[in-house]
Design a protein around this motif. Structure first.
Motif, PDB file in Angstrom:
ATOM      1  N   LYS A  34       0.813  -1.218   0.000  1.00  0.00           N
ATOM      2  CA  LYS A  34       0.000   0.000   0.000  1.00  0.00           C
ATOM      3  C   LYS A  34       0.848   1.271   0.000  1.00  0.00           C
ATOM      4  CE  LYS A  34      -3.608  -2.615   0.252  1.00  0.00           C
ATOM      5  NZ  LYS A  34      -4.252  -3.019  -1.000  1.00  0.00           N
ATOM      6  N   GLN A  85      -0.546 -13.674   9.310  1.00  0.00           N
ATOM      7  CA  GLN A  85      -1.816 -13.255   8.701  1.00  0.00           C
ATOM      8  C   GLN A  85      -2.991 -13.810   9.506  1.00  0.00           C
ATOM      9  OE1 GLN A  85      -0.797 -14.853   4.809  1.00  0.00           O
ATOM     10  NE2 GLN A  85      -0.609 -12.788   3.949  1.00  0.00           N
ATOM     11  N   PHE A  94      -6.785  -5.238  12.682  1.00  0.00           N
ATOM     12  CA  PHE A  94      -7.012  -4.277  11.592  1.00  0.00           C
ATOM     13  C   PHE A  94      -8.490  -3.944  11.550  1.00  0.00           C
ATOM     14  CE2 PHE A  94      -7.391  -8.570  10.073  1.00  0.00           C
ATOM     15  CZ  PHE A  94      -8.569  -8.573   9.360  1.00  0.00           C
ATOM     16  N   GLN A  95      -8.797  -2.837  10.923  1.00  0.00           N
ATOM     17  CA  GLN A  95     -10.194  -2.525  10.625  1.00  0.00           C
ATOM     18  C   GLN A  95     -10.333  -2.322   9.123  1.00  0.00           C
ATOM     19  OE1 GLN A  95     -12.270   0.125  13.439  1.00  0.00           O
ATOM     20  NE2 GLN A  95     -10.669  -0.300  14.920  1.00  0.00           N
ATOM     21  N   CYS A  96      -9.848  -1.162   8.627  1.00  0.00           N
ATOM     22  CA  CYS A  96     -10.012  -0.914   7.187  1.00  0.00           C
ATOM     23  C   CYS A  96      -9.130  -1.840   6.360  1.00  0.00           C
ATOM     24  CB  CYS A  96      -9.753   0.545   6.847  1.00  0.00           C
ATOM     25  SG  CYS A  96      -8.015   1.025   6.773  1.00  0.00           S
ATOM     26  N   GLY A  97      -8.029  -2.309   6.924  1.00  0.00           N
ATOM     27  CA  GLY A  97      -7.164  -3.243   6.219  1.00  0.00           C
ATOM     28  C   GLY A  97      -6.110  -2.589   5.351  1.00  0.00           C
ATOM     29  N   TYR A  98      -6.005  -1.267   5.401  1.00  0.00           N
ATOM     30  CA  TYR A  98      -5.089  -0.610   4.473  1.00  0.00           C
ATOM     31  C   TYR A  98      -3.636  -0.620   4.947  1.00  0.00           C
ATOM     32  CZ  TYR A  98      -3.729   2.269   0.563  1.00  0.00           C
ATOM     33  OH  TYR A  98      -3.154   2.702  -0.598  1.00  0.00           O
ATOM     34  N   THR A 100      -2.549  -2.820   6.880  1.00  0.00           N
ATOM     35  CA  THR A 100      -2.349  -4.204   7.315  1.00  0.00           C
ATOM     36  C   THR A 100      -1.207  -4.949   6.608  1.00  0.00           C
ATOM     37  OG1 THR A 100      -4.718  -4.162   7.728  1.00  0.00           O
ATOM     38  CG2 THR A 100      -3.636  -6.310   7.865  1.00  0.00           C
ATOM     39  N   PRO A 101      -1.147  -4.931   5.274  1.00  0.00           N
ATOM     40  CA  PRO A 101      -0.030  -5.647   4.638  1.00  0.00           C
ATOM     41  C   PRO A 101       1.333  -5.141   5.110  1.00  0.00           C
ATOM     42  CG  PRO A 101      -1.727  -5.170   3.018  1.00  0.00           C
ATOM     43  CD  PRO A 101      -2.099  -4.418   4.267  1.00  0.00           C
ATOM     44  N   GLN A 103       1.948  -3.685   8.038  1.00  0.00           N
ATOM     45  CA  GLN A 103       2.109  -4.114   9.436  1.00  0.00           C
ATOM     46  C   GLN A 103       2.574  -5.568   9.477  1.00  0.00           C
ATOM     47  OE1 GLN A 103       1.506  -2.167  12.208  1.00  0.00           O
ATOM     48  NE2 GLN A 103       0.146  -0.534  11.506  1.00  0.00           N
ATOM     49  N   ILE A 104       1.945  -6.408   8.643  1.00  0.00           N
ATOM     50  CA  ILE A 104       2.257  -7.838   8.689  1.00  0.00           C
ATOM     51  C   ILE A 104       3.678  -8.096   8.186  1.00  0.00           C
ATOM     52  CG2 ILE A 104       1.657 -10.073   7.655  1.00  0.00           C
ATOM     53  CD1 ILE A 104      -1.307  -9.208   7.865  1.00  0.00           C
ATOM     54  N   CYS A 146      -1.164   3.183  12.110  1.00  0.00           N
ATOM     55  CA  CYS A 146      -2.518   2.667  11.905  1.00  0.00           C
ATOM     56  C   CYS A 146      -3.460   3.742  12.396  1.00  0.00           C
ATOM     57  CB  CYS A 146      -2.710   1.388  12.718  1.00  0.00           C
ATOM     58  SG  CYS A 146      -4.441   0.860  12.825  1.00  0.00           S
TER      59      CYS A 146
ATOM     60  N   ARG B  45     -13.999 -10.760  11.188  1.00  0.00           N
ATOM     61  CA  ARG B  45     -14.410 -10.063   9.966  1.00  0.00           C
ATOM     62  C   ARG B  45     -14.454 -11.021   8.785  1.00  0.00           C
ATOM     63  NH1 ARG B  45     -13.750  -4.615  11.053  1.00  0.00           N
ATOM     64  NH2 ARG B  45     -12.764  -4.459  13.080  1.00  0.00           N
ATOM     65  N   LYS B  51      -8.142  -9.040   3.396  1.00  0.00           N
ATOM     66  CA  LYS B  51      -7.344  -7.894   3.841  1.00  0.00           C
ATOM     67  C   LYS B  51      -5.935  -8.303   4.258  1.00  0.00           C
ATOM     68  CE  LYS B  51     -11.076  -4.719   5.040  1.00  0.00           C
ATOM     69  NZ  LYS B  51     -11.931  -4.142   6.099  1.00  0.00           N
ATOM     70  N   VAL B  52      -5.796  -9.429   4.940  1.00  0.00           N
ATOM     71  CA  VAL B  52      -4.448  -9.794   5.407  1.00  0.00           C
ATOM     72  C   VAL B  52      -3.574 -10.348   4.277  1.00  0.00           C
ATOM     73  CG1 VAL B  52      -5.202 -10.238   7.775  1.00  0.00           C
ATOM     74  CG2 VAL B  52      -5.060 -12.142   6.151  1.00  0.00           C
ATOM     75  N   PHE B  58      -8.625  -1.780  -3.387  1.00  0.00           N
ATOM     76  CA  PHE B  58      -8.978  -0.391  -3.087  1.00  0.00           C
ATOM     77  C   PHE B  58      -9.047   0.423  -4.386  1.00  0.00           C
ATOM     78  CE2 PHE B  58      -7.483  -2.203   0.846  1.00  0.00           C
ATOM     79  CZ  PHE B  58      -8.257  -1.604   1.830  1.00  0.00           C
ATOM     80  N   ILE B 223      -5.005   6.286   6.466  1.00  0.00           N
ATOM     81  CA  ILE B 223      -3.740   5.877   5.854  1.00  0.00           C
ATOM     82  C   ILE B 223      -3.878   5.780   4.330  1.00  0.00           C
ATOM     83  CG2 ILE B 223      -1.892   4.147   5.823  1.00  0.00           C
ATOM     84  CD1 ILE B 223      -2.059   5.721   8.448  1.00  0.00           C
ATOM     85  N   VAL B 271     -12.629   0.898   1.687  1.00  0.00           N
ATOM     86  CA  VAL B 271     -12.107   2.245   1.868  1.00  0.00           C
ATOM     87  C   VAL B 271     -11.078   2.185   2.992  1.00  0.00           C
ATOM     88  CG1 VAL B 271     -12.661   4.649   2.406  1.00  0.00           C
ATOM     89  CG2 VAL B 271     -14.318   3.244   1.161  1.00  0.00           C
ATOM     90  N   GLY B 273      -9.925   3.651   5.484  1.00  0.00           N
ATOM     91  CA  GLY B 273     -10.116   4.645   6.548  1.00  0.00           C
ATOM     92  C   GLY B 273     -10.817   5.865   5.998  1.00  0.00           C
ATOM     93  N   MET B 501     -15.522   1.464   5.731  1.00  0.00           N
ATOM     94  CA  MET B 501     -14.195   2.054   5.918  1.00  0.00           C
ATOM     95  C   MET B 501     -13.448   1.319   7.019  1.00  0.00           C
ATOM     96  SD  MET B 501     -16.851   4.445   5.781  1.00  0.00           S
ATOM     97  CE  MET B 501     -16.797   5.582   7.163  1.00  0.00           C
ATOM     98  N   GLY B 502     -13.944   0.133   7.382  1.00  0.00           N
ATOM     99  CA  GLY B 502     -13.276  -0.643   8.416  1.00  0.00           C
ATOM    100  C   GLY B 502     -14.156  -0.961   9.605  1.00  0.00           C
TER     101      GLY B 502
END
Lengths: 167, 770
Positions: A34, A85, A94-98, A100-101, A103-104, A146, B45, B51-52, B58, B223, B271, B273, B501-502
Motif C-alpha cells: 500500500k 496473517q 485491523f479494521q479498514c485493512g489498508y 495491514t499488509p 504491518q504484517i 494505523c 471479519r 485484507k491480510v 482499493f 492511511i 475504503v 479509513g 471504511m473498516g
C-alpha cells in the motif's frame, strides 16, 4: 537485469525514477503493498528485501536489481495463510485493512530482528538475546502507523506468533 | 440551516409528542432484541482473509487498459488570481497527455453540498472547481497534469509556469471574531438557546468555573490517500472511488456531467479509513473531467500533502464553558458558547455545544455557537464532529468544578444527571451513563485515585487519574433501501450500496440478516460498495448500521409477506399476516402456534419458483424526534507526567460504553478502541499547524502531523452496559463516533490530577506542562 518478486523475475524498469512501490503496484499489479504517504512516514509500503523490511516508497526499483522481494502476496504458502496473517484475523489486528499488509510484513521481519539479538531503544540488555515483549513490539512497530486504532490487536497477534514459534 | 428549518422541525416534534408511541417505528421494540443468534457473537471479519493477504481491492488498485496517471497542482498562495499561466513546457514533456486548467476545464455547476435528507447532495465545498482564475484558499487545486506514467506526470507538473496576483486574505482567528456569524441553527438544532438567567446564577453561586478552552485543527489522516480510478465509455462513467458516500456521489456526478444516472457507476468496496474525510471533494471532479477530455482511463491518487491541503479537516475552536453549582452540588448554570472557523462555502458547523445540551440538569442554560469566516480549505466532519472537542471543554469544566468543591467528579456528575432531556423534557429512549460509570470505576480502580493533585510520584514521574463523559447522538438516516434475493436452496443475498471504511459493515449486517431471515450465517451473502445496488445513505454520523438494519428489517417484512402470499391456501401458515409469523430455521413459523410452520424451500417449490426477490426502504427515522437518543461513555485514564521534561504518557485507558445492543463484540471493541486512540492523539499530539501570516498549513505530512504510533498506545480496556435501546433497530445505537468523545478531557483531567496543572489548550504538549 531482473528483480525476483515472490519468486518470479520481473524486469527492472527503464525509468530510473520508478520506486519499488510503484513498480510493484502499477507495473506488476501487486497492489497488496500500500501507499500511505510516499515519503517514508507511515510504513504502509513495507516489503521484505532479501528478508529485511524496507519502505518500498523510499527504495528505487533499480536498487532491488538482482535481489529478492517478498510482498504480502508472497508471504503465505500458496493458499494457506502465513501464521502472522492468521494471527491478525484472530486478534482483529485491523479494521479498514489498508495499513495491514505493511504491518504484517514489518511484523514478520521485526520478529526475526528481535530474535536475532538486534537491540532496540527499549532493550535493557544490549548484549543479550532478544526477548519478545509487548514493549519491544510497540517500539519496533512504531514505524507502521494505523489510524483505525488496531494497535492492541496487532501487538497481541505478534505476541501469539512469537509464542507459537517458541513452542 | 435556516429559521424555517427550526420551525418545521419544532412543529414535527410537537406533533410527535401528541402521538402514541406505538404509532412510531421503534414504539414496539424490535423482536430481535434479546434473541440469541448471530447478533452478539464474536464473529471475525468476513473480509479478513482478503485484507491480510492484500487481496482487498482499493480504489487506486483497479487495472485498466490504456491507463494514464494524474498529478495535481495546488495553489501556494491564499487569495488572489492566476495572472500568468504557461502550460507549453509541460504539454511538450515526455508522455504528457493533457494539462487541465481553468482554461480548458468544462464549465460545471456547483455540486450541491451534503445533506442527510437529499441523496444527491454530497459536496464538501460550495466553491467552483477549476472554473475561473480565482484563488480562494491555500491548497486549492489549480491544474491537473495527465501522463502515461506517474513519474512523467509528476515531472511535467513542475514545468507548468504560474504567476499569481495576490490579494489580502482573511487568515487570523482573532481578527475574524469581529465579523463572526451567528447561524440560526446548528445541524437540526436551534443554535442560540437561553433558559433562565445564567449570567446571574454564575455571579451568585457559591461555586463556579468560567474558562476558555481551545482546540486546534485536526486531520482525519486515514492511511489510504484519497484516490480514484475512472473511465468513460461514451456517456457511461465508471468511478472507482474511496468514498463514504457511494449512492450520493453517483447521483451528484450524473447531474454535474449531465448524463443519465443509470450510466454512472461508483464502486467502493473497500475504503482505507474515512473518519469523515472520504466524501466528495474536488479531486473526483477534475479526474473525471480529465478522463472525458483525454478519452482515457485516469488514475489520480492525491499526495499526502494534497490530502492535508485540499481535503478539509476538523476546524479549530475556542469555547467558553461556565458552570455554577449550589452548596449541594446541583448545577444552577450551564453555559457553553464559542467560536469556530466555518467558511461560508463549508458544510460542517462543528457542533461542539450540542452534546452539552443533553448532558446535565441545571436551573439555567445558555448555548450558542458563532462561525468565523476565513479563507481556508473548507472544514468538514471528522470523527465525533462537535462532541469530540465539545466534550473536552465541558468535561474539563466539570472536573474543575468538582475539584473546587472538593467532590469526586463522578459524584458531581451523578448529582446532575437528568431524568429527561434537560432542554426539551423529551424522554430518553434509554440512558445508562451512570451504570457505565459504576462499571468503569470498579474495573479501573477509581477508588485508588488521590483527590489531591500532584501527590503521587515515582521517581521523575507524577501519576494521576481522570475521567470524563463521552456522548454522541443517535442518528438513523431518512433514506436507504435493501434488496433481498432468496433461493429455494435457502441462500440469501442482501444488497445495498453500503460503505465500509473498516467498521465491519458486511460482517455485522450478515449476522443481522441471518437472524432476521432465520438462516445460518453461511447462507448469507452481503453485497455492498456499488452504486448499481439499491441506494444506501452515506456512512456518517454513526448512522450506517441502524440505517441499513432498518432497511433489512423492512425488506424482511416484505419478503415474509411475499412468501405468505406464495404459500397458498393449503399451507399450514395460510391466513397469517407478516406480523404474525417469524422467520426461523429456514421456515415461517406462527408466533401464536409454533406448530403452524412452512419452509422457504417448500413454499418456493410449490409455487414453482427458484427464487424470490424483494426490495424495500427503511421506515422514516421518527424515533429520533420522539425520543432523546444518545450513545454515551465513561472514560477513565491514568497518565504520568515527567516532572523533568513535562512529557505525558498515558499508561491506562478504559472506556465503559452505553450504546445499546453490541452487535459483534469483537469488531465493536476494535471500533471503540480506535475512537479512543484518536482521542489519545487529539489529547497529546494532533494539531494542524496553520500559519496565520500566509494562510498555509505547515505540517502537511504524517511526519509532522503526529497520530499515535504503537509506542503511544497502551492496552485499552473496553467494557459496555449492553442494555438494548427499546427504540432502535436491534436495540443498537452508533458506536463509531462516541469512542473519541470524552477521551481528551479524561486525559487532561488525569494530567491535572497528576500535576495540579490545568491545560485548556489542546494538545497537551510538554511545553504547556513545564
Amino acid at each position: 537485469m531482473a528483480i525476483s518478486v515472490n519468486g518470479t523475475d520481473i524486469p527492472v524498469p527503464d525509468d530510473p525514477r520508478v520506486s519499488l512501490l510503484d513498480l510493484l503496484r502499477e507495473r506488476a499489479h501487486l497492489t497488496g503493498t500500500k501507499v500511505g504517504c510516499n515519503q517514508g512516514a507511515c510504513g504502509a509500503c513495507t516489503v521484505l528485501l532479501d528478508g529485511e523490511r524496507v519502505l518500498s516508497c523510499l527504495t528505487l526499483a533499480v536498487q532491488a536489481d538482482g535481489r529478492s522481494v517478498t510482498t504480502i502476496e508472497g508471504l503465505g504458502d500458496g493458499a494457506a495463510l502465513h501464521p502472522m496473517q492468521q494471527a491478525f484475523i484472530d486478534h482483529d489486528g485491523f479494521q479498514c485493512g489498508y495499513c495491514t499488509p505493511g504491518q504484517i510484513c514489518a511484523a514478520v521481519a521485526m520478529l526475526r530482528e528481535l530474535q536475532g539479538g538486534v537491540p532496540s531503544y527499549v532493550t535493557a540488555d544490549l548484549a543479550g538475546q532478544g526477548t519478545v515483549t509487548a514493549e519491544e513490539i510497540r517500539e519496533r512497530m512504531s514505524g507502521n502507523l494505523c489510524r483505525c486504532g488496531a494497535h492492541n490487536g496487532i501487538v497481541e497477534a505478534i505476541l501469539q506468533v512469537a509464542k507459537e514459534q517458541a513452542a | 440551516m435556516s429559521r424555517v428549518q427550526n420551525a418545521v422541525i419544532g412543529s414535527v416534534k410537537t406533533v410527535l409528542g401528541w402521538m402514541p408511541e406505538r404509532w412510531l417505528p421503534g414504539g414496539t421494540p424490535d423482536p430481535l432484541i434479546g434473541r440469541h443468534g448471530e447478533v452478539g457473537r464474536q464473529a471475525s471479519r468476513l473480509d479478513g482473509p482478503q485484507k491480510v493477504q492484500g487481496k482487498a481491492r482499493f480504489a487506486a488498485e483497479v487495472a485498466m487498459e490504456g491507463m494514464c496517471y494524474a498529478t495535481l497542482i495546488n495553489s501556494p498562495i491564499t487569495r488572489g488570481r492566476i495572472a500568468r499561466l504557461d502550460t507549453a513546457a509541460a504539454e511538450a514533456a515526455p508522455g504528457v497527455v493533457l494539462v487541465l486548467t481553468h482554461r480548458n476545464m468544462p464549465r460545471l455547476e456547483i455540486v450541491p453540498v451534503m445533506s442527510i435528507s437529499n441523496m444527491g447532495a454530497v459536496g464538501n465545498s460550495a466553491l467552483p472547481i477549476l472554473q475561473d482564475d480565482q484563488i480562494r484558499y491555500n491548497g486549492q487545486v489549480i491544474a491537473l497534469v495527465l501522463a502515461e506514467t506517474q513519474e512523467q506526470a509528476d515531472h511535467a507538473a513542475t514545468l507548468v509556469e504560474i504567476g499569481y496576483e495576490q490579494a489580502p486574505a482573511r487568515t487570523r482567528f482573532e481578527e475574524a471574531k469581529a465579523n463572526a456569524r451567528t447561524p440560526a441553527s446548528i445541524l437540526t438544532e436551534k443554535n442560540q438557546v437561553s433558559v433562565g438567567d445564567a449570567p446571574r446564577e454564575l455571579q451568585q453561586a457559591p461555586y463556579s468555573v468560567d474558562n476558555l478552552y481551545r482546540t486546534p485543527g485536526h486531520n482525519h489522516a486515514a492511511i489510504e490517500l484519497h484516490a480514484v480510478t475512472t473511465a468513460w465509455d461514451g456517456d457511461a462513467l465508471t468511478l472507482h472511488d474511496a468514498t463514504q458516500a457511494i449512492a450520493p456521489t453517483a447521483n451528484a456526478l450524473a447531474k454535474l456531467f449531465g448524463v443519465r444516472r443509470e450510466g454512472v457507476r461508483v464502486l467502493s468496496p473497500f475504503v482505507g479509513g474515512g473518519f469523515g474525510g472520504k466524501a466528495f471533494w474536488d479531486h473526483q471532479v477534475v479526474a473525471i473531467a480529465a478522463a472525458r477530455i483525454a478519452a482515457r482511463p485516469v488514475r489520480l491518487m492525491l499526495s499526502r500533502e494534497a490530502v492535508c491541503r485540499m481535503i478539509g479537516g476538523r476546524t479549530p475552536t475556542e469555547q467558553r464553558v461556565a458552570l455554577a453549582a449550589d452548596a449541594a452540588g446541583k448545577f444552577t448554570a450551564v453555559v457553553h458558547t464559542g467560536f469556530s472557523v466555518m467558511p461560508t462555502y463549508a458544510v460542517c458547523p462543528e457542533q461542539y455545544s450540542l452534546g452539552s445540551r443533553a448532558a446535565y440538569r441545571s436551573k439555567t442554560y445558555q448555548f450558542g455557537q458563532r462561525h468565523l469566516d476565513l479563507d481556508v480549505v473548507p472544514n468538514t466532519y471528522m470523527r465525533g464532529p462537535g462532541e469530540s472537542v465539545g466534550s473536552f471543554a465541558m468535561e474539563s469544566a466539570v472536573d474543575e468544578l468538582a475539584h473546587q468543591m472538593g467532590i469526586d467528579p463522578i459524584e458531581l456528575r451523578r448529582r446532575n444527571e437528568p431524568e429527561t432531556h434537560p432542554l426539551s423534557g423529551t424522554a430518553f429512549s434509554q440512558r445508562g451513563v451512570l451504570e457505565a460509570y459504576r462499571m468503569g470505576a470498579e474495573r479501573f480502580g477509581w477508588d485508588q485515585r488521590s483527590a489531591a493533585p500532584g501527590t503521587r510520584r515515582e521517581g521523575e514521574w507524577l501519576t494521576g487519574m481522570g475521567c470524563a463523559t463521552g456522548s454522541f447522538p443517535y442518528v438513523r438516516m431518512p433514506a436507504g433501501a435493501v434488496r433481498i434475493h432468496l433461493t429455494q436452496g435457502g441462500q440469501a443475498t442482501v444488497s445495498c450500496s453500503a460503505q465500509d471504511m473498516g467498521m465491519g459493515t458486511s460482517t455485522v449486517q450478515s449476522q443481522h440478516a441471518a437472524d432476521r431471515l432465520g438462516l445460518p450465517l453461511e447462507a448469507i451473502t452481503f453485497e455492498m460498495g456499488d452504486s448499481d445496488l439499491p441506494p444506501a445513505p452515506m456512512a456518517g454520523g454513526s448512522a450506517q448500521t441502524v440505517s441499513i438494519a432498518a432497511a433489512i428489517a423492512a425488506a424482511a417484512d416484505k419478503l415474509t409477506g411475499e412468501l405468505l402470499r406464495m404459500a397458498g391456501n393449503a399451507s399450514p401458515v395460510a391466513g397469517l399476516r407478516a406480523g404474525e409469523v417469524r422467520l426461523v430455521g429456514g421456515e415461517l413459523v406462527s408466533l401464536e402456534d409454533p406448530a403452524r410452520r412452512d419452509s422457504f424451500h417448500a413454499i418456493l417449490s410449490r409455487a414453482g419458483r427458484e427464487t424470490v426477490t424483494v426490495t424495500a426502504s427503511a421506515s422514516a427515522p421518527l424515533e429520533m424526534l420522539k425520543f432523546a437518543m444518545q450513545s454515551m461513555s465513561a472514560i477513565f485514564c491514568e497518565a504520568r507526567v515527567s516532572a523533568v521534561t513535562g512529557e505525558v504518557r498515558v499508561t491506562r485507558l478504559l472506556g465503559s460504553f452505553d450504546c445499546g445492543t453490541i452487535l459483534n463484540p469483537k469488531t465493536a471493541a476494535s471500533q471503540f478502541r480506535g475512537g479512543m486512540i484518536m482521542g489519545l492523539g487529539m489529547a497529546l499530539t494532533e494539531e494542524t499547524l496553520f500559519d496565520e501570516r500566509s494562510g498555509r498549513i505547515m505540517n502537511a505530512s504524517l511526519a509532522d502531523y503526529h497520530i499515535p504510533a504503537h509506542l503511544d498506545v497502551p492496552d485499552i480496556e473496553v467494557i459496555w452496559t449492553g442494555i438494548p435501546d427499546p427504540r432502535s433497530p436491534l436495540g443498537a445505537r452508533g458506536i463509531g463516533e462516541v469512542g473519541i468523545t470524552g477521551v481528551a478531557a479524561a486525559i487532561a483531567n488525569a494530567v491535572f490530577n497528576a500535576t495540579g496543572k490545568r491545560v485548556r489548550d489542546l494538545p497537551l504538549t510538554l511545553d504547556k506542562l513545564l
